[in-house]
Design a protein around this motif. Sequence first.
Motif, mmCIF file in Angstrom:
data_model
loop_
_atom_site.group_PDB
_atom_site.id
_atom_site.type_symbol
_atom_site.label_atom_id
_atom_site.label_comp_id
_atom_site.label_asym_id
_atom_site.label_seq_id
_atom_site.Cartn_x
_atom_site.Cartn_y
_atom_site.Cartn_z
ATOM 1 N N HIS A 126 20.030 -40.592 5.009
ATOM 2 C CA HIS A 126 20.115 -39.149 5.127
ATOM 3 C C HIS A 126 20.828 -38.832 4.494
ATOM 4 N N TYR A 127 20.861 -39.067 2.866
ATOM 5 C CA TYR A 127 20.821 -38.412 1.914
ATOM 6 C C TYR A 127 19.705 -37.339 0.980
ATOM 7 N N PHE A 128 18.004 -38.072 1.036
ATOM 8 C CA PHE A 128 16.616 -36.507 1.573
ATOM 9 C C PHE A 128 16.670 -36.418 2.792
ATOM 10 N N LEU A 129 17.226 -36.713 3.984
ATOM 11 C CA LEU A 129 16.756 -35.940 4.802
ATOM 12 C C LEU A 129 17.672 -34.800 5.064
ATOM 13 N N HIS A 130 18.068 -34.437 4.532
ATOM 14 C CA HIS A 130 19.609 -33.735 4.637
ATOM 15 C C HIS A 130 20.405 -33.304 3.726
ATOM 16 N N PRO A 131 19.622 -32.610 2.942
ATOM 17 C CA PRO A 131 20.179 -31.996 1.729
ATOM 18 C C PRO A 131 21.660 -31.116 1.673
ATOM 19 N N LEU A 180 28.171 -36.491 5.840
ATOM 20 C CA LEU A 180 26.749 -36.963 5.782
ATOM 21 C C LEU A 180 27.989 -38.524 5.816
ATOM 22 N N THR A 181 28.799 -38.792 5.724
ATOM 23 C CA THR A 181 29.767 -39.659 6.004
ATOM 24 C C THR A 181 30.140 -40.278 7.617
ATOM 25 N N ARG A 182 30.433 -39.580 8.236
ATOM 26 C CA ARG A 182 30.145 -39.128 9.500
ATOM 27 C C ARG A 182 29.030 -39.660 10.094
ATOM 28 N N LEU A 183 27.617 -39.709 9.382
ATOM 29 C CA LEU A 183 26.912 -39.579 10.462
ATOM 30 C C LEU A 183 26.114 -41.210 10.266
ATOM 31 N N ARG A 184 26.238 -41.649 8.383
ATOM 32 C CA ARG A 184 26.182 -42.415 8.531
ATOM 33 C C ARG A 184 27.104 -43.667 9.273
ATOM 34 N N ALA A 185 28.649 -43.455 9.641
ATOM 35 C CA ALA A 185 29.144 -44.080 10.007
ATOM 36 C C ALA A 185 28.933 -44.790 11.971
#
Length: 285
Positions: free
Chosen positions: A89-94, A101-106
């Motif tokens: 996610h870090y590289f895909l959604h800069p 990002l936290t919600r997306l990972r969760a």
Amino acid sequence: MEEKLEQVSLSSLFQEFHISENDETAHLLQSWERYVEEVEEIIGYKFKNPNLLYQAFTHSSIQENCCESYERLEYVGDSVLNLLIAKEHYFLHPDLPPGKLTRLRAANVDTEKLARVAVKYDFHKYLRHKKPLLKGQVEEFRDATLEYPLHSTGLIDPPKVLADIVESLIGAIYIDCNFSMDTTWQVTEGLLQPLITPANLETHPVTKFYEVCQKNGWRVELVDKWEETGEIDVFVDGKFVGKGKFSGKKLIALNRAAHNAYCQIVKNFSVEATCDNSACNETQN
């Protein structure tokens, strides 16, 4: 220099733990060799050490001298999966801020998401366990997911053991491939499809409900009848607007109550929805 993992066969367990080929355990291990091939075909990865795969599908309810349960592999897999998703996610959604990002990972690593993976590939069929209620729980969960093709956002209750299997499998792959994050991600990414993206990431029903009430200055009251009926009623400014019911877990009942109330508010109070209205169906059990 990294330690290289040697090719290991399940028959090595016979020698290591002095198991006779006539023992019941030996027959179980021999039948597992066929399961190993099936799982390897599903995930597209061949294990150097199939004993890791055997352990990954052994529940703690099974007591054997020759194999420990999947709990340690689950611990590793949980950590590895979180790092893999965070990196992706870090590289895909800069442009995404840390909070989203936290919600997306969760959403991509939570119990429901991983349980869906287990059911999709029938991993529970390979689990060695002594949990007589598991089959019914899996079928109930499978049926419940039909109403929410991607994720229910807390409206259904997944069996945790299903998520545990996926995490332990990821842990086993990570160790078997000599701790290669790239190899582990190649396998894991395929298993997790479809991944939840920023475009289809839903806001939690409780959050949505309280946000719309706060925005309009409405007073919220929850009437907790869960101990008696498994229900929670929701009132806004003294008016009944919805309820949620789930006898198995109070948190699910609360989520359903907030979801139902939010959808009723959108329907009856001319409030603009922040979600797909097709999801606003009552889910009560």
